[in-house]
Each structure stands twice: as C-alpha cells, then as structure tokens.
Scaffold this motif. Structure first.
Motif, short mmCIF file in Angstrom:
data_model
loop_
_atom_site.label_atom_id
_atom_site.label_comp_id
_atom_site.label_asym_id
_atom_site.label_seq_id
_atom_site.Cartn_x
_atom_site.Cartn_y
_atom_site.Cartn_z
N ALA A 53 20.82 74.51 60.75
CA ALA A 53 20.98 74.91 62.15
C ALA A 53 22.29 75.64 62.36
O ALA A 53 22.36 76.63 63.10
N GLU A 54 23.34 75.19 61.69
CA GLU A 54 24.64 75.84 61.78
C GLU A 54 24.60 77.23 61.15
O GLU A 54 25.18 78.18 61.68
N GLU A 56 21.96 79.16 60.93
CA GLU A 56 21.21 80.04 61.84
C GLU A 56 22.06 80.44 63.04
O GLU A 56 22.05 81.60 63.46
N LYS A 57 22.82 79.51 63.57
CA LYS A 57 23.72 79.81 64.70
C LYS A 57 24.74 80.87 64.30
O LYS A 57 24.97 81.84 65.04
N LEU A 58 25.33 80.72 63.13
CA LEU A 58 26.31 81.70 62.65
C LEU A 58 25.67 83.06 62.38
O LEU A 58 26.26 84.10 62.64
N ARG A 59 24.43 83.04 61.87
CA ARG A 59 23.74 84.30 61.61
C ARG A 59 23.48 85.05 62.92
O ARG A 59 23.72 86.25 63.01
N LEU A 60 23.04 84.31 63.95
CA LEU A 60 22.80 84.95 65.24
C LEU A 60 24.09 85.48 65.85
O LEU A 60 24.12 86.56 66.44
N GLU A 61 25.17 84.72 65.69
CA GLU A 61 26.46 85.17 66.19
C GLU A 61 26.90 86.44 65.46
O GLU A 61 27.40 87.38 66.08
#
Length: 96
Positions: A53-54, A56-61
């Motif tokens: 989840a982290e 994916e969050k960093l990828r979106l950011e």
C-alpha cells in the motif's frame, strides 16, 4: 541412492534459479541488515521493505509530481519566450 542424487540435482537447479533471479542477494541483504541492527525489531519481516500500500501511494505521488514537473517546464518555456519578446521589443525601441 539414485533417488538421493535426483533430489540433490533438483535442489541444485532450484538454488541456481534463486541465485539467477537475485533472490539470494535480497535475502542476504535483509539478513545482514537484521544482524547489524542494534535494536532488533520484534518482527524481523519489517526489514523486508515498505508495504504494498505504501509503494502504491508513493507511485501515485511520483506520477502526480511528474505531471506537475512537466507542467512547470511548459510554463517556464512560455515565460522565457515572453521575456525574449519583451527584451527584443525594448532593444528595438532603444535603437534610433
């Protein structure tokens, strides 16, 4: 005895596969990090890296920041062109 050699061969093939895929290097680096850690975590798996989840969050950011970067590059390019136009106009006005 032949059964023993067959399993050894399969084991060796699997070991080569893990080595070729980089799994052994990853395991070694995690184990070395755990060994060198002064305050060992209660769960040794915490050293294996960020949670999915982290990630994916960093990828979106990162995608958002990349888009913002490209937008700012375009804005900068336009502002430089406008500045060149004004500087050219001032030079022409200053020349008698």
């Amino acid at each position: 005895m032949a059964h023993y050699r067959a399993s050894e061969s399969r084991r060796e093939q699997f070991r080569r596969y893990l080595e070729k895929a980089g799994v052994l290097d990853s395991l070694t680096s995690v184990l070395v990090a755990l060994y060198e850690e002064n305050d060992k975590p209660s769960n040794a798996l915490e050293l294996s890296g960020p949670a999915p989840a982290e990630v994916e969050k960093l990828r979106l950011e990162m995608v958002g920041l990349q888009q913002q970067y490209e937008s700012l590059l375009e804005e900068n390019k336009g502002l430089k062109n406008r500045l060149l136009q004004y500087e050219s106009a001032q030079e022409e006005a200053a020349t008698p």
